[in-house]
Design a protein around this motif. Sequence first.
Motif, short mmCIF file in Angstrom:
data_model
loop_
_atom_site.label_atom_id
_atom_site.label_comp_id
_atom_site.label_asym_id
_atom_site.label_seq_id
_atom_site.Cartn_x
_atom_site.Cartn_y
_atom_site.Cartn_z
N ILE A 43 0.93 -1.10 -0.05
CA ILE A 43 0.12 0.17 -0.04
C ILE A 43 0.96 1.16 -0.09
CG2 ILE A 43 -0.27 -0.14 2.50
CD1 ILE A 43 -3.00 1.09 0.05
N SER A 44 0.70 2.17 -1.04
CA SER A 44 1.80 3.25 -1.03
C SER A 44 0.94 4.46 -1.90
CB SER A 44 2.71 2.95 -1.79
OG SER A 44 2.39 2.67 -3.31
N GLU A 54 -2.24 3.50 -3.95
CA GLU A 54 -2.39 2.10 -4.87
C GLU A 54 -1.63 1.19 -4.06
OE1 GLU A 54 -3.41 2.61 -7.81
OE2 GLU A 54 -3.22 4.76 -7.61
N GLY A 55 -2.29 -0.17 -4.28
CA GLY A 55 -1.87 -1.33 -3.45
C GLY A 55 -1.89 -2.76 -4.16
N GLU A 56 -1.34 -3.60 -3.75
CA GLU A 56 -1.56 -4.99 -4.10
C GLU A 56 -1.85 -6.14 -3.32
OE1 GLU A 56 2.50 -5.53 -5.81
OE2 GLU A 56 2.14 -3.98 -7.48
N ILE A 57 -2.38 -6.95 -3.75
CA ILE A 57 -2.86 -8.25 -2.96
C ILE A 57 -2.51 -9.29 -3.67
CG2 ILE A 57 -4.69 -9.85 -2.12
CD1 ILE A 57 -6.36 -7.02 -1.39
N SER A 58 -1.61 -10.41 -3.12
CA SER A 58 -1.21 -11.45 -3.81
C SER A 58 -2.38 -12.51 -3.43
CB SER A 58 -0.05 -12.06 -2.75
OG SER A 58 0.31 -13.26 -3.37
N GLY A 60 -2.13 -15.80 -4.41
CA GLY A 60 -1.76 -17.30 -4.41
C GLY A 60 -0.40 -17.29 -3.56
N ILE A 61 -0.28 -18.86 -3.32
CA ILE A 61 0.94 -18.87 -2.65
C ILE A 61 2.28 -18.42 -3.04
CG2 ILE A 61 2.29 -20.76 -1.64
CD1 ILE A 61 -0.24 -22.27 -0.98
N SER A 62 2.53 -18.73 -4.37
CA SER A 62 3.54 -18.24 -5.12
C SER A 62 3.80 -16.76 -5.44
CB SER A 62 3.87 -19.00 -6.32
OG SER A 62 2.78 -18.63 -7.19
N GLY A 63 2.58 -15.95 -5.17
CA GLY A 63 2.49 -14.70 -5.63
C GLY A 63 2.43 -14.42 -7.11
N ALA A 64 2.08 -15.55 -7.83
CA ALA A 64 1.88 -15.53 -9.12
C ALA A 64 0.65 -14.53 -9.56
CB ALA A 64 1.72 -16.95 -9.90
N GLN A 65 -0.38 -14.45 -9.00
CA GLN A 65 -1.70 -13.69 -9.20
C GLN A 65 -1.68 -12.53 -8.25
OE1 GLN A 65 -5.19 -15.88 -9.27
NE2 GLN A 65 -6.36 -14.23 -10.28
N ILE A 66 -1.26 -11.34 -8.99
CA ILE A 66 -1.39 -10.00 -8.05
C ILE A 66 -2.77 -9.37 -8.64
CG2 ILE A 66 -0.11 -8.07 -7.61
CD1 ILE A 66 1.31 -10.35 -6.48
N PHE A 67 -3.41 -8.68 -7.32
CA PHE A 67 -4.71 -7.88 -7.68
C PHE A 67 -4.09 -6.64 -7.30
CE2 PHE A 67 -8.26 -5.97 -5.82
CZ PHE A 67 -9.39 -5.58 -6.86
N LYS A 68 -4.07 -5.57 -8.40
CA LYS A 68 -3.74 -4.35 -8.00
C LYS A 68 -4.85 -3.30 -7.96
CE LYS A 68 0.46 -4.76 -10.51
NZ LYS A 68 1.51 -4.01 -11.43
N PHE A 69 -4.83 -2.73 -7.11
CA PHE A 69 -6.00 -1.74 -6.82
C PHE A 69 -5.89 -0.36 -6.47
CE2 PHE A 69 -4.96 -3.52 -2.69
CZ PHE A 69 -4.94 -2.79 -1.94
N GLY A 105 -6.69 7.64 -9.59
CA GLY A 105 -5.82 6.33 -9.30
C GLY A 105 -5.34 5.52 -10.81
N ASP A 106 -4.11 4.77 -10.56
CA ASP A 106 -3.85 4.18 -11.45
C ASP A 106 -4.45 2.77 -11.95
OD1 ASP A 106 -1.61 5.65 -11.22
OD2 ASP A 106 -0.17 4.28 -10.33
N THR A 107 -5.28 2.39 -11.14
CA THR A 107 -6.23 1.12 -11.80
C THR A 107 -7.61 1.42 -11.84
OG1 THR A 107 -6.70 0.12 -9.33
CG2 THR A 107 -4.53 -0.39 -10.32
N ARG A 108 -8.61 0.64 -12.39
CA ARG A 108 -9.97 0.84 -12.39
C ARG A 108 -10.50 -0.02 -11.14
NH1 ARG A 108 -11.91 -1.25 -17.99
NH2 ARG A 108 -11.53 -3.09 -16.85
N TYR A 109 -9.80 -0.37 -10.42
CA TYR A 109 -10.42 -1.25 -9.17
C TYR A 109 -10.26 -0.43 -8.10
CZ TYR A 109 -10.19 -5.10 -12.17
OH TYR A 109 -10.47 -6.15 -13.54
N PHE A 110 -11.27 0.17 -7.51
CA PHE A 110 -11.22 0.87 -6.06
C PHE A 110 -11.78 0.12 -4.81
CE2 PHE A 110 -10.88 3.72 -9.72
CZ PHE A 110 -9.97 4.80 -9.34
N ILE A 111 -11.16 0.18 -3.86
CA ILE A 111 -11.61 -0.56 -2.75
C ILE A 111 -12.46 0.21 -1.95
CG2 ILE A 111 -10.77 -1.65 -0.49
CD1 ILE A 111 -9.66 -2.86 -2.99
#
Length: 132
Positions: A43-44, A54-58, A60-69, A105-111
């Motif tokens: 979160i930054s 802006e933030g990111e959520i992992s 998956g266990i490996s961090g392969a799928q990142i949700f940016k918001f 914001g940078d993404t189209r996803y807003f928390i």
Amino acid sequence: MSVIRKIFIYSVLFFTLGLIGYISFAYYVPYSEGVRSGELIKISNKGYLVKTWEGEISQGISGAQIFKFSVEGKDQDIINKLKEYQGMYVKVDYIERYRTFFWWGDTRYFITKVQKENSPHFNFNSNQNEIE
């Protein structure tokens, strides 16, 4: 009033109303709504002229799928919770907009809501204070 001046005034008025309508549609009409969960890894507050959260959520266990918001600056309660939950497993409610602008914001996803969750990867027994 001359015909050219009337055309100019009506053109400016039409353009202004169209722009206001477009921005209002992009802001108030969500494309989708949903819930996601995962480990909050970032979160930054970033940007040169306009700072956005802006933030990111992992997811998956490996961090392969990142949700940016993104988070709107007016949602200070959500920002404070995200800072507190950094590194923890969280569930977030979000809206996806058709479009975003640099000042939103940078993404189209807003928390719209955040809450701490138990990780499905670890079974933590709070009575014994240990991982099973």
